[in-house]
Design a protein around this motif. Structure first.
Motif, PDB file in Angstrom:
ATOM      1  N   CYS A 105      41.804  77.407  84.339  1.00  0.00           N
ATOM      2  CA  CYS A 105      40.464  76.814  84.496  1.00  0.00           C
ATOM      3  C   CYS A 105      40.539  75.328  84.832  1.00  0.00           C
ATOM      4  N   GLY A 106      41.568  74.650  84.338  1.00  0.00           N
ATOM      5  CA  GLY A 106      41.720  73.237  84.669  1.00  0.00           C
ATOM      6  C   GLY A 106      40.928  72.299  83.777  1.00  0.00           C
ATOM      7  N   THR A 107      40.034  72.838  82.937  1.00  0.00           N
ATOM      8  CA  THR A 107      39.167  71.954  82.151  1.00  0.00           C
ATOM      9  C   THR A 107      39.258  72.164  80.638  1.00  0.00           C
ATOM     10  N   CYS A 108      39.798  73.289  80.181  1.00  0.00           N
ATOM     11  CA  CYS A 108      39.825  73.542  78.727  1.00  0.00           C
ATOM     12  C   CYS A 108      40.861  72.629  78.051  1.00  0.00           C
TER      13      CYS A 108
ATOM     14  N   CYS B 233      45.790  79.014  78.737  1.00  0.00           N
ATOM     15  CA  CYS B 233      44.369  79.025  79.110  1.00  0.00           C
ATOM     16  C   CYS B 233      43.835  80.466  79.115  1.00  0.00           C
TER      17      CYS B 233
ATOM     18  N   CYS C 226      44.397  73.364  79.216  1.00  0.00           N
ATOM     19  CA  CYS C 226      44.670  72.861  80.575  1.00  0.00           C
ATOM     20  C   CYS C 226      44.790  71.338  80.585  1.00  0.00           C
TER      21      CYS C 226
HETATM   22 ZN   LIG Z   1      42.031  76.223  80.928  1.00  0.00          ZN
END
Ligand SMILES: [Zn+2]
Ligand SMILES: [Zn+2]
Length: 345
Positions: free
Chosen positions: A97-100, A111, A103
């Motif tokens: 996701c790149g945002t959690c 993730c 991540c």
């Molecule tokens: Zn993530």
């Protein structure tokens, strides 16, 4: 483009030809994605887990393959990190996701939206594939395409496993199973931890002699007792017996790291042989390795290029992927298996 596709989940013993050679349209890179012309793709035990249903693709048909090396052949809108002709690789991590929190802290391997190449998105058993540019890595010049491929999974996950052992130089290491990943770990340890002795446990005599040839101090069968107890052991086998048998060879406070996405179930009853005092008492630990983070892939590639670690490989044509998989299943292993899709470099 030519590709090998998986259309049906089945055991290899029921269907020894699980992948079909097909001609399908070349994929188009979406926003933020690059198109890769595949040169080589490693063959991994995890593909057997996908094919046999232990970690099946959520949609079929699927193109497997998650150790992909090739050249950038195009880019979607907004993808500007590479230019056409750049050599790149794609590992098991296709996207996250790149945002959690995971991540954001370099643990994108954990993730909840982790997507795996060749399982959750089409992979490298094909002439072309697409990937979000963020998750492509540059391949050091030191390696040919086929040499780089096993580094992307066997090497990267071996590197992560090694980090998770918490080992320091001079502490002893065991390796149970001696396929693609373990042989790269042995080569890496010999340079990173020169005073560490490596003990290899594997049931096939050919793998035992291969291990001794490339620097193990001792090699024995899975159930054997090592000549001394070990600080850490990495298990790369697909079964349960080595888990139980490894624990008895650990020192107090020792750690067993299980490097397997799934275990097969046929010998699961062996776990009942666990004897608390012999196997777990004295603060012994068991830890699994889940996927790989991008940093594992790029750090291992750099390390492997600087040492250098050149993997032992066997190559196959794309159309012969079923043969490679069957040989992997029947443990005809010496090093790593790689599909040589197109000779680029
Ligand atoms: Zn993530
Ligand atoms: Zn793999």
């Amino acid at each position: 483009m030519k590709a090998m596709i998986l259309s049906k989940i089945a055991l290899l013993s029921e269907n020894p030809v699980p992948l079909t050679f097909v001609d399908i349209p070349r994929p188009e890179p979406g926003p933020g994605e690059i198109l890769i012309q595949v040169a080589a793709c490693g063959v991994c035990h995890t593909e057997l887990d996908e094919i046999e249903g232990r970690t099946p693709p959520p949609v079929l048909p699927m193109i497997p393959g998650h150790q992909v090396v090739g050249q950038v052949a195009g880019a979607g809108t907004g993808a500007e990190r590479f230019v056409v002709g750049d050599r790149v690789g794609v590992a098991w991590i296709f996207s996250a996701c790149g945002t959690c929190d995971y991540c954001q802290s370099g643990l994108e391997n954990l993730c909840t939206e982790f997507r795996a190449t060749g399982r959750d998105a089409p992979g490298g058993y094909a002439e072309y594939m697409t990937v979000p540019e963020t998750y492509a890595v540059r391949i050091p010049d030191r390696f040919t395409d086929v040499q780089a491929a096993p580094h992307l999974c066997a090497g990267a996950i071996g590197y992560r496993s090694m980090r998770l052992t918490g080992l320091s130089n001079g502490q002893s290491l065991g390796l149970t199973g001696f396929g693609a990943s373990a042989h790269l770990v042995l080569k890496m340890v010999r340079h990173t931890y020169p005073d560490t002795e490596v003990f290899v446990f594997t049931r096939t005599p050919a793998e035992r002699s291969f291990a001794l040839e490339i620097g193990a101090v001792w090699a024995g069968d899975i159930h054997e007792e090592s000549p001394e107890n070990l600080h850490a052991i990495i298990d790369t086998t697909p079964v349960w017996k080595p888990v139980v048998e490894s624990l008895k060879n650990l020192k107090p406070g020792g750690r067993l790291v299980i490097n397997a996405i799934r275990k097969e179930n046929f010998d699961k009853a062996y776990l009942l042989n666990i004897d608390y005092p012999a196997h777990l008492w004295m603060e012994k630990e068991i830890k699994s390795v889940a996927n790989v983070a991008l940093s594992d892939v790029s750090e291992f590639l750099e390390l492997a290029a600087s040492i250098p670690i050149i993997p032992e490989i066997q190559t196959y044509d794309l159309a012969d992927a079923n043969t490679a998989l069957l040989e992997l299943k029947s443990r005809k292993i010496r090093g790593a298996k790689v599909l040589h899709v197109k000779k680029l470099r």
